[in-house]
Write a protein that holds these residues in place. Structure first.
Motif, mmCIF file in Angstrom:
data_model
loop_
_atom_site.group_PDB
_atom_site.id
_atom_site.type_symbol
_atom_site.label_atom_id
_atom_site.label_comp_id
_atom_site.label_asym_id
_atom_site.label_seq_id
_atom_site.Cartn_x
_atom_site.Cartn_y
_atom_site.Cartn_z
ATOM 1 N N SER A 23 3.586 17.247 0.267
ATOM 2 C CA SER A 23 4.395 16.074 0.561
ATOM 3 C C SER A 23 3.588 14.797 0.489
ATOM 4 O O SER A 23 4.105 13.750 0.162
ATOM 5 C CB SER A 23 5.038 16.211 1.946
ATOM 6 O OG SER A 23 4.032 16.233 2.933
ATOM 7 N N LEU A 28 5.540 9.636 -4.772
ATOM 8 C CA LEU A 28 6.849 9.371 -4.175
ATOM 9 C C LEU A 28 7.836 9.150 -5.322
ATOM 10 O O LEU A 28 7.654 8.243 -6.144
ATOM 11 C CB LEU A 28 6.784 8.114 -3.303
ATOM 12 C CG LEU A 28 8.076 7.712 -2.608
ATOM 13 C CD1 LEU A 28 8.371 8.666 -1.439
ATOM 14 C CD2 LEU A 28 7.989 6.271 -2.098
ATOM 15 N N GLY A 60 4.972 2.205 -2.184
ATOM 16 C CA GLY A 60 3.973 3.252 -2.414
ATOM 17 C C GLY A 60 2.605 2.840 -1.898
ATOM 18 O O GLY A 60 1.910 3.627 -1.237
ATOM 19 N N ARG A 65 0.820 6.212 -1.272
ATOM 20 C CA ARG A 65 1.208 7.242 -2.244
ATOM 21 C C ARG A 65 1.499 6.606 -3.588
ATOM 22 O O ARG A 65 2.003 5.476 -3.662
ATOM 23 C CB ARG A 65 2.454 8.001 -1.758
ATOM 24 C CG ARG A 65 2.209 8.855 -0.543
ATOM 25 C CD ARG A 65 3.476 9.513 -0.044
ATOM 26 N NE ARG A 65 4.031 10.477 -0.998
ATOM 27 C CZ ARG A 65 5.128 11.190 -0.747
ATOM 28 N NH1 ARG A 65 5.775 11.035 0.399
ATOM 29 N NH2 ARG A 65 5.568 12.056 -1.640
ATOM 30 N N VAL A 67 3.643 6.212 -7.013
ATOM 31 C CA VAL A 67 5.103 6.136 -7.178
ATOM 32 C C VAL A 67 5.495 6.603 -8.575
ATOM 33 O O VAL A 67 4.875 6.195 -9.565
ATOM 34 C CB VAL A 67 5.600 4.697 -6.943
ATOM 35 C CG1 VAL A 67 7.032 4.523 -7.435
ATOM 36 C CG2 VAL A 67 5.503 4.349 -5.463
ATOM 37 N N ASP A 87 12.991 11.264 -3.823
ATOM 38 C CA ASP A 87 12.707 11.142 -2.387
ATOM 39 C C ASP A 87 13.432 9.958 -1.748
ATOM 40 O O ASP A 87 13.714 9.987 -0.547
ATOM 41 C CB ASP A 87 11.199 10.958 -2.175
ATOM 42 C CG ASP A 87 10.406 12.120 -2.726
ATOM 43 O OD1 ASP A 87 10.733 13.267 -2.388
ATOM 44 O OD2 ASP A 87 9.469 11.875 -3.519
ATOM 45 N N LEU A 226 10.300 9.189 6.564
ATOM 46 C CA LEU A 226 10.319 8.256 5.437
ATOM 47 C C LEU A 226 11.188 7.040 5.754
ATOM 48 O O LEU A 226 10.865 5.912 5.358
ATOM 49 C CB LEU A 226 10.846 8.964 4.178
ATOM 50 C CG LEU A 226 10.725 8.196 2.873
ATOM 51 C CD1 LEU A 226 9.276 7.806 2.585
ATOM 52 C CD2 LEU A 226 11.287 9.010 1.698
#
Length: 270
Positions: A23, A28, A60, A65, A67, A87, A226
């Motif tokens: 995860s 993302l 992101g 994270r 993207v 997501d 999230l």
């Protein structure tokens, strides 16, 4: 028995660690429909580009994270989210009660407004200008509204008790206003401005909004982590040097050219 318990414990731990890694390490996946410039579109090299793309990339960075932009037909975004194919949706999606039944929305970060295209002769006869208010428009008796069945162009004036001429499509409705067979067409800013630019000698734009529709990001129901991250991210937009300032610097000139009067502020202010 102890060996079996230890094996189960190790297997469970491995599964949890693997899940956590998946995860947080994978990009993302952000769903949007790349057919709507300047918010969601592509470059000449077919790379995602636009205001929503910049919002997604900034999010992101905020959560650490990478993207991946997943180009998805707008009507398929919520099914794709709930199927786990993406997501989060960052796609100029209005927050509505109907959609809230299927997804969880963040707090709004933009507002998309429903404004009016008027026949110029009708406007002059009734003393209406681009700065007239919705109340002044509604006060004109006998005004001929035109709209497309079941769309805001028809449902909003009907909600005020106005008779609405039904057009088969947007281009027909715009042509009717330009030619004077109808007086007023309500739509979002882009089609109204496109209609005005194509018929500047016979139409005007009235900027006061009938409706200011809140735009939010959408996550799968129950994805509270999230959702909280996205809301914390949105809370930073108004900070000094925050995302609103960054987006305005990059997009104001393009929006001003398109809207003719406003930059990003048109979408920030309710």
């Amino acid at each position: 028995m102890k060996k079996l318990s230890l094996f189960v414990f190790l297997l469970t731990s491995l599964f949890i660690l693997s899940a956590c890694g998946l995860s947080s390490d994978r990009p993302l996946r952000v769903g949007m429909d790349l057919r709507y410039p300047p918010f969601e579109t592509v470059t000449t090299m077919n790379d995602p580009e636009g205001i929503s793309v910049d919002v997604a990339k900034a999010f992101g960075d905020f959560i650490g994270r990478d993207v991946e932009i997943v180009n998805t037909n707008f009507a398929s975004l919520i099914p794709a989210l709930n199927a786990g194919d993406i997501d989060i949706i960052i796609a100029s999606m209005s927050i509505t009660e109907e959609r809230k039944q299927s997804v969880d929305f963040t707090n709004p970060y933009f507002y998309f407004k429903i404004i009016s295209l008027l026949n110029k002769s009708f406007a002059t006869t009734n003393g209406l200008t681009e700065d007239s208010t919705v109340e002044q428009l509604l006060a004109v008796t006998g005004a001929k509204y035109i709209g497309i069945a079941s769309q805001v162009s028809a449902t909003i004036p009907a909600s005020y008790g106005k008779d609405v001429i039904e057009a088969t499509d947007l281009s027909t409705a715009v042509a009717s206003v330009a030619q004077g067979t109808a007086d007023i067409l309500l739509m979002s800013a882009n089609p109204v401005l496109d209609g005005y630019k194509a018929n500047q000698s016979t139409t005007i734009v009235v900027w006061d909004a009938f409706v200011s529709s809140p735009i939010g990001m959408a996550v799968k129901k129950g994805n509270t982590e999230l959702l909280a991250d996205a809301n914390r991210f949105i809370e930073t937009f108004n900070d000094e040097g925050g995302l609103y300032a960054i987006l305005s610097e990059k997009w104001d000139a393009i929006l001003l050219e398109k809207l003719g009067r406003y930059g990003l502020e048109f979408y920030i202010n309710e």
